[in-house]
Write a protein that holds these residues in place. Sequence first.
Motif, short mmCIF file in Angstrom:
data_model
loop_
_atom_site.label_atom_id
_atom_site.label_comp_id
_atom_site.label_asym_id
_atom_site.label_seq_id
_atom_site.Cartn_x
_atom_site.Cartn_y
_atom_site.Cartn_z
N ILE A 69 28.66 -59.01 13.67
CA ILE A 69 29.43 -57.86 13.22
C ILE A 69 30.90 -58.26 13.06
O ILE A 69 31.53 -57.95 12.04
CB ILE A 69 29.28 -56.69 14.21
N LEU A 70 31.44 -58.99 14.03
CA LEU A 70 32.85 -59.40 13.95
C LEU A 70 33.11 -60.20 12.68
O LEU A 70 34.13 -60.02 12.02
CB LEU A 70 33.24 -60.24 15.17
N ASN A 71 32.15 -61.08 12.34
CA ASN A 71 32.34 -61.93 11.18
C ASN A 71 32.08 -61.22 9.86
O ASN A 71 32.38 -61.76 8.80
CB ASN A 71 31.49 -63.20 11.29
N LEU A 73 33.37 -58.24 9.38
CA LEU A 73 34.56 -57.39 9.19
C LEU A 73 35.64 -58.16 8.41
O LEU A 73 35.65 -59.39 8.43
CB LEU A 73 35.13 -57.00 10.56
N ILE B 52 28.58 -65.10 7.40
CA ILE B 52 28.13 -65.46 8.76
C ILE B 52 27.56 -66.88 8.73
O ILE B 52 27.72 -67.64 9.67
CB ILE B 52 27.10 -64.43 9.28
N LYS B 75 35.48 -59.20 2.03
CA LYS B 75 34.86 -58.42 3.11
C LYS B 75 35.37 -56.98 3.18
O LYS B 75 34.69 -56.11 3.72
CB LYS B 75 35.08 -59.12 4.45
N TYR B 80 27.99 -53.44 5.88
CA TYR B 80 26.76 -54.09 6.33
C TYR B 80 26.04 -53.23 7.37
O TYR B 80 26.64 -52.81 8.35
CB TYR B 80 27.15 -55.46 6.92
N LEU B 86 23.78 -53.78 16.34
CA LEU B 86 24.67 -54.68 17.09
C LEU B 86 25.85 -53.87 17.60
O LEU B 86 26.80 -53.59 16.86
CB LEU B 86 25.17 -55.81 16.18
N HIS B 104 39.01 -51.84 9.07
CA HIS B 104 39.02 -51.66 7.62
C HIS B 104 40.27 -50.92 7.13
O HIS B 104 40.35 -50.56 5.95
CB HIS B 104 37.76 -50.93 7.17
#
Lengths: 223, 244
Positions: A69-71, A73, B52, B75, B80, B86, B104
């Motif tokens: 999730i962090l990556n 963002l 990722i 991004k 997502y 998660l 964001h």
Amino acid sequence: MLNLIKKEFLVQRKYSLIFFGYSIFMLIVLSLSPGGAVESVYAVAGVTIIYMFVQYSCAIEDKNNSEKILNSLPVSRNKIVFSKFISVILFSVFITVIIGLLGELFTKLSFLYIKKISIEEIISILTTAWILASVYLPIYFKFGDIKAKLFNIIIFFVFFSGSLLFNSIIKIFFQNSFTMPIIDSLSNQGPIIIGGIILLIAIIIVTLSAAISTKVYYNREFN
Amino acid sequence: MNLLDIQNLYSGYDKVKVLNDISFRVKPGEILGLIGPNGAGKTTIIKSILGIVPPSNGTIKILQYDIKENPLEFKRRVAYVPEVPLLYDEMTLLEHLEFTAMSHGLDKENFEKRMKELLKLFRLEDKLHYFPNSFSKGMKQKVMVICAFLYDPIVYIIDEPFMGLDPRATMDFIDLIKLKKEEGKGILMSTHILDTAEKVCDRFILVNCGQIEAVGTMEELRQYGNIKDGSLADVYDKLVGDKE
């Protein structure tokens, strides 16, 4: 990056009581211990709690599988790394203030046989904790928390059992013909200047560690 | 103009190649279904799009923004929803939403408006100060959906969206996706629920063994598989099923 730093403290808030309680416990136990423990009461208590913060911080990311999730963002990997280092630095300053205030309180109440925290002790807490974090975090960013925990055992072995080796290295360093003039020159300086130099060295190590962490984390894949 | 444009993508883990020359596009107002058996490479495609798993070769663009050259602008335009929720067990629902909004750059007024709408839609208004460890899997999945729809991206990447959602939440979620489609957003949705995918998606990309087997509308896939009036499941069975 503020959101990431805020998150670091939010996820560990339930441990804040443990950290506070552990600070009191360590101060009491170490000040009552025979031998030289009372001399290093602040350093041992401070470093242990700060290192616990580093450990929990990495373990929580791993447990929640949050890297994905962090990556995803719009936050660069550099910022993810720096936020971890900055939160450790902020926490270490915070916990040093807390144990300093607790020591002050205990001294006023004549509750324990400990003296007030000194500048030298503050510097020794910060430098030791930062250097330990600087060793641990690049390993965590490269391999993740589970593999980093193996290195953790080595770090603790060196930290607690390697004092004899450390003393020998210090002796060699102090008796070396190249370093002697530097040591002599430093010994004529006040404790604040010496402490400042040690703190500066720790900051350089933290900066190098952050740079290495950024490099290894940049190329990391998450399965 | 394409919202998401993937060209000649090669990607994998360590030295294991998973994706082999993947190219496809998502157009404005389009829902593209990503279909394939387990281990076909669907999740690796999604992870590559999100950065990722860095691609070893090829380009991934949202509008003019390349994931390698301009990852932050890329991004900012993508949302997502992961297959497995998660969430931090140590942060409340509200804190998760605030964290997403802050990441964001969503302003407070818009954040509160969107949050209220989405919490009401997914019936989680009374759970704002609860920690996710007290949530069911479906509730956790709803939180992930709310996080993704909180801000205003142009491409939605949705991995197995219906896993764990109750029928009503599934219908609400489909309505939400359709609304975003009408607004001109692009949606890439990976799913094994073929009958729902057939009803919702405009086009499909069938992936197998890290390669694209077929891309097209339902009609184009039928022609490609030489199946008259067959369902997506029939086409899947013909084109991919035999090679699993």
